[in-house]
Design an enzyme around this catalytic site. Sequence first.
Site, PDB file in Angstrom:
ATOM      1  N   LEU A  21     -68.996 -14.982  73.652  1.00 34.19           N
ATOM      2  CA  LEU A  21     -67.805 -14.238  74.044  1.00 34.19           C
ATOM      3  C   LEU A  21     -67.892 -13.760  75.486  1.00 34.19           C
ATOM      4  O   LEU A  21     -66.890 -13.763  76.213  1.00 34.19           O
ATOM      5  CB  LEU A  21     -67.601 -13.047  73.104  1.00 34.19           C
ATOM      6  CG  LEU A  21     -66.449 -12.108  73.455  1.00 34.19           C
ATOM      7  CD1 LEU A  21     -65.117 -12.845  73.484  1.00 34.19           C
ATOM      8  CD2 LEU A  21     -66.403 -10.937  72.479  1.00 34.19           C
ATOM      9  N   THR A  39     -73.704  -9.933  84.028  1.00 30.39           N
ATOM     10  CA  THR A  39     -75.140  -9.791  83.838  1.00 30.39           C
ATOM     11  C   THR A  39     -75.610 -10.813  82.818  1.00 30.39           C
ATOM     12  O   THR A  39     -74.956 -11.054  81.797  1.00 30.39           O
ATOM     13  CB  THR A  39     -75.543  -8.377  83.384  1.00 30.39           C
ATOM     14  OG1 THR A  39     -75.328  -8.230  81.983  1.00 30.39           O
ATOM     15  CG2 THR A  39     -74.774  -7.314  84.140  1.00 30.39           C
ATOM     16  N   SER A 140     -68.266  -4.488  69.409  1.00 23.78           N
ATOM     17  CA  SER A 140     -68.945  -4.192  68.151  1.00 23.78           C
ATOM     18  C   SER A 140     -68.790  -5.434  67.265  1.00 23.78           C
ATOM     19  O   SER A 140     -68.945  -6.558  67.731  1.00 23.78           O
ATOM     20  CB  SER A 140     -68.329  -2.945  67.507  1.00 23.78           C
ATOM     21  OG  SER A 140     -68.970  -2.608  66.301  1.00 23.78           O
ATOM     22  N   TYR A 154     -79.177  -3.611  62.877  1.00 23.20           N
ATOM     23  CA  TYR A 154     -77.942  -4.036  63.546  1.00 23.20           C
ATOM     24  C   TYR A 154     -76.818  -3.046  63.253  1.00 23.20           C
ATOM     25  O   TYR A 154     -76.107  -2.609  64.156  1.00 23.20           O
ATOM     26  CB  TYR A 154     -77.570  -5.434  63.061  1.00 23.20           C
ATOM     27  CG  TYR A 154     -76.301  -6.001  63.665  1.00 23.20           C
ATOM     28  CD1 TYR A 154     -76.331  -6.612  64.915  1.00 23.20           C
ATOM     29  CD2 TYR A 154     -75.093  -5.939  62.979  1.00 23.20           C
ATOM     30  CE1 TYR A 154     -75.167  -7.139  65.476  1.00 23.20           C
ATOM     31  CE2 TYR A 154     -73.929  -6.464  63.532  1.00 23.20           C
ATOM     32  CZ  TYR A 154     -73.974  -7.064  64.782  1.00 23.20           C
ATOM     33  OH  TYR A 154     -72.826  -7.585  65.321  1.00 23.20           O
ATOM     34  N   LYS A 158     -74.525  -0.710  65.781  1.00 18.76           N
ATOM     35  CA  LYS A 158     -73.073  -0.859  65.881  1.00 18.76           C
ATOM     36  C   LYS A 158     -72.334   0.369  65.354  1.00 18.76           C
ATOM     37  O   LYS A 158     -71.340   0.799  65.956  1.00 18.76           O
ATOM     38  CB  LYS A 158     -72.624  -2.112  65.119  1.00 18.76           C
ATOM     39  CG  LYS A 158     -73.101  -3.417  65.742  1.00 18.76           C
ATOM     40  CD  LYS A 158     -72.599  -3.606  67.163  1.00 18.76           C
ATOM     41  CE  LYS A 158     -72.898  -4.988  67.701  1.00 18.76           C
ATOM     42  NZ  LYS A 158     -72.519  -5.150  69.124  1.00 18.76           N
ATOM     43  N   THR A 189     -69.386 -18.637  68.522  1.00 16.80           N
ATOM     44  CA  THR A 189     -70.026 -18.322  69.800  1.00 16.80           C
ATOM     45  C   THR A 189     -71.498 -18.727  69.835  1.00 16.80           C
ATOM     46  O   THR A 189     -72.163 -18.505  70.838  1.00 16.80           O
ATOM     47  CB  THR A 189     -69.942 -16.815  70.073  1.00 16.80           C
ATOM     48  OG1 THR A 189     -70.606 -16.114  69.007  1.00 16.80           O
ATOM     49  CG2 THR A 189     -68.507 -16.346  70.170  1.00 16.80           C
TER      50      THR A 189
END
Length: 283
Positions: A21, A39, A140, A154, A158, A189
């Site tokens: 993404l 970045t 998120s 995880y 989030k 992705t």
Amino acid sequence: MPAPSDKAVRHWFITGASGGLGRHLTEHALRNGDRVTATVRRPAALDDLRETYGDRLAIVILDLTLPSDVDRVIAATIASGPVDIVVNNAGYAVVGAAEEMTVEQIRDQIEVLLLAPMMITRAFLQPMREQGGGRIIQISSMGGQVAVPTHSSYHAGKWGLEGFTESVSREVSDFNIHLTVVEPGGTRTGFASALQFTPETAVYRDTAVGRTRRHLESIDDSDLTGDPAKLAAAVYDTTRDPNPPLRLPLGSDTYSAVHAALTDRLAALESQKDAAASVAFTD
């Protein structure tokens, strides 16, 4: 190099832009005439975009697990000129039972998913306030509202990011700074193929942890319905919305899963109404 559009050129700061993404969003912003500081951990991954868009794309190497690296990159970016839109996109998932994760895996997961976005958000608030506004996009997932076995660290990152963002959005609402949490569902992705699995222990093999692990091991991108280019376009459009939503669920799977989770949570809360009232002092 394509010329910028006739809209005012905006400056984006996007983490984790080398793929998925982040790359789609970088390309979409550039295609629409904006500037991007991207970045990455693999700078060569954006060579084609640098060749196409020239100095409208700045590529910076950043390891989000190193706080000193984060501080250095943000300071340099702010010194280079105003930033209009910040996108905290970088992320990954460690998969396994909490008991199977190492302390280092848990710390790195929280560092990347929660602490780094918190520090990046905090660093940009003052310059955005002083320039009269800005946008901060937190990537998120449905995992910021829904919990499944094997994703405890995880989810900690989030869910924490969503709570942090909701609080900060209220703190800065008077300064024309808008924060939006984006909650994608399954998107093509490459994220699924990049899951980091813990070594499996026998005691969990025939439990919900083991069954979830088998399911995740069998998934590839072709099983997912989310189009990352459309998702990037939806995020971009949100940055043009004068009244953007606090949360932006993207994907019918996200909508269904979050709707079911919130419905169950509300039912559970309502079942505890009498218990909640029972702890008050009585006259």
